[in-house]
Design a protein around this motif. Structure first.
Motif, PDB file in Angstrom:
ATOM      1  N   MET A 159      -9.571  47.259 -47.891  1.00  0.00           N
ATOM      2  CA  MET A 159      -8.965  49.039 -48.278  1.00  0.00           C
ATOM      3  C   MET A 159      -8.442  49.198 -47.865  1.00  0.00           C
ATOM      4  O   MET A 159      -7.385  49.719 -48.047  1.00  0.00           O
ATOM      5  N   GLN A 160      -8.617  49.229 -46.273  1.00  0.00           N
ATOM      6  CA  GLN A 160      -7.515  49.209 -45.431  1.00  0.00           C
ATOM      7  C   GLN A 160      -5.491  49.150 -45.557  1.00  0.00           C
ATOM      8  O   GLN A 160      -4.766  49.349 -45.751  1.00  0.00           O
ATOM      9  N   VAL A 161      -5.898  47.139 -45.871  1.00  0.00           N
ATOM     10  CA  VAL A 161      -4.535  46.984 -45.987  1.00  0.00           C
ATOM     11  C   VAL A 161      -3.936  47.598 -47.180  1.00  0.00           C
ATOM     12  O   VAL A 161      -2.552  47.998 -47.882  1.00  0.00           O
ATOM     13  N   SER A 162      -4.471  47.621 -48.090  1.00  0.00           N
ATOM     14  CA  SER A 162      -4.306  48.321 -49.719  1.00  0.00           C
ATOM     15  C   SER A 162      -3.401  49.767 -49.061  1.00  0.00           C
ATOM     16  O   SER A 162      -2.451  50.429 -49.686  1.00  0.00           O
ATOM     17  N   ALA A 163      -4.627  50.708 -48.549  1.00  0.00           N
ATOM     18  CA  ALA A 163      -3.939  51.935 -48.075  1.00  0.00           C
ATOM     19  C   ALA A 163      -2.899  51.710 -47.222  1.00  0.00           C
ATOM     20  O   ALA A 163      -1.818  52.394 -47.715  1.00  0.00           O
ATOM     21  N   GLN A 164      -2.607  51.031 -46.199  1.00  0.00           N
ATOM     22  CA  GLN A 164      -0.920  50.689 -46.014  1.00  0.00           C
ATOM     23  C   GLN A 164      -0.146  49.984 -46.761  1.00  0.00           C
ATOM     24  O   GLN A 164       0.767  51.235 -46.322  1.00  0.00           O
ATOM     25  N   ILE A 165      -0.157  49.413 -47.557  1.00  0.00           N
ATOM     26  CA  ILE A 165       0.539  48.774 -48.134  1.00  0.00           C
ATOM     27  C   ILE A 165       1.581  50.051 -49.014  1.00  0.00           C
ATOM     28  O   ILE A 165       1.836  49.483 -49.634  1.00  0.00           O
ATOM     29  N   LEU A 166      -0.222  50.869 -49.579  1.00  0.00           N
ATOM     30  CA  LEU A 166       0.420  52.351 -50.811  1.00  0.00           C
ATOM     31  C   LEU A 166       1.668  53.523 -49.792  1.00  0.00           C
ATOM     32  O   LEU A 166       2.309  53.353 -50.271  1.00  0.00           O
ATOM     33  N   PHE A 167       1.231  53.840 -48.898  1.00  0.00           N
ATOM     34  CA  PHE A 167       1.529  54.302 -47.465  1.00  0.00           C
ATOM     35  C   PHE A 167       3.314  54.071 -47.445  1.00  0.00           C
ATOM     36  O   PHE A 167       3.930  54.636 -47.369  1.00  0.00           O
TER      37      PHE A 167
END
Length: 285
Positions: free
Chosen positions: A1-9
């Motif tokens: 989830m943290q990786v997905s949020a990082q990619i989104l940002f």
């Protein structure tokens, strides 16, 4: 989830960064940019995409972006300042037709066939190659033909007809919403628009698009395409009013017995007739 949020940002941040960079690089459309500029846009897009999914280190990625954004801007600046640099960076235009004859060597140098040339000419409404006096390929790849003198469209200037200069029309209603800034630029106000709409018998909410040209003519397009609207003709109405006034003056001159009044009516009728002759090209299309 943290990786997905990082990619989104990162993707959102890079989106706005690339958007700002492409705005700085110029507002030309894809058909107007040079091949090198096109490659620059592709490289920038690829680098940004790889950065957003963590396939390129941010420092390396921003270094690459800086190079591919700054260098095209610098080259464009040099091209503006120097004709030699402009030709070196963007190339030179190529004459493909000269004095009505196709320049086969130049056609070969730009890697075009006769069919390609004919297709490009048809796109510019030059369907008969015998009508073309001169054609040049610009540095962005577009071909601009120049027709022979006897094949050019006739203009009012060719016929010795005076026409009124026209500015661009202003859109004053869009999707049922009044646009006050273009309305004010014409010296008009919302009350004027309301009055004109009342004359026709429509409400503002029913108007999809409305434009006013430099003559003051109002064009309307309604959401309901089945409704036929009479389009106001401001210039024609003004000409008709002046014409009626001239006819009335001529009539008064014939009816009156007073010599002084007869002379006054006749003189003003002639002056108004001369004015109508001068205004006719401007008021009647």
């Amino acid at each position: 989830m943290q990786v997905s949020a990082q990619i989104l940002f990162k993707s959102i941040s890079l989106f706005f960064i690339i958007w700002a960079a492409t705005r700085i690089m110029g507002k030309r459309t894809m058909s107007q940019i040079s091949p090198f500029s096109f490659i620059s846009y592709i490289v920038i897009a690829i680098v940004a995409a790889l950065m957003s999914i963590n396939m390129i280190n941010l420092i390396y990625g921003f270094t690459a972006l800086l190079v591919w954004v700054a260098f095209p801007i610098a080259l464009d600046y040099l091209a503006i300042k120097s004709k030699v640099m402009h030709e070196l960076i963007n190339g030179k235009e190529a004459v493909l037709i000269k004095h009505g004859k196709i320049m086969e060597e130049n056609l070969m140098s730009v890697r075009m066939t006769g069919e390609d040339l004919l297709a490009q000419l048809r796109a510019k409404n030059a369907f008969n190659i015998a009508d073309v006096e001169f054609a040049v390929m610009e540095t962005n790849g577009t071909i601009n033909p120049y027709l022979k003198s006897d094949k050019k469209p006739v203009t009012p200037h060719d016929l010795g007809i005076k026409v009124a200069p026209q500015a661009e029309p202003q859109t004053i209603v869009l999707d049922g919403n009044m646009l006050e800034e273009p309305l004010a630029s014409l010296g008009l106000n919302p009350q004027w628009l309301s009055t004109e709409l009342d004359k026709i018998g429509v409400s503002l909410e029913n108007v999809f698009l409305a434009q006013v040209d430099s003559s003051g003519d109002l064009y309307l397009d309604l959401f309901d395409d089945a409704v036929e609207l009479p389009q106001p003709k401001v210039k024609e109405m003004l000409y008709a009013t002046l014409e009626k006034s001239q006819a009335d003056l001529a009539t008064y001159a014939l009816q009156t017995e007073d010599a002084e009044a007869k002379a006054m009516f006749s003189n003003n009728s002639r002056r108004l007739e001369d004015l109508l002759l001068r205004l006719r090209p401007y008021l009647l299309r």
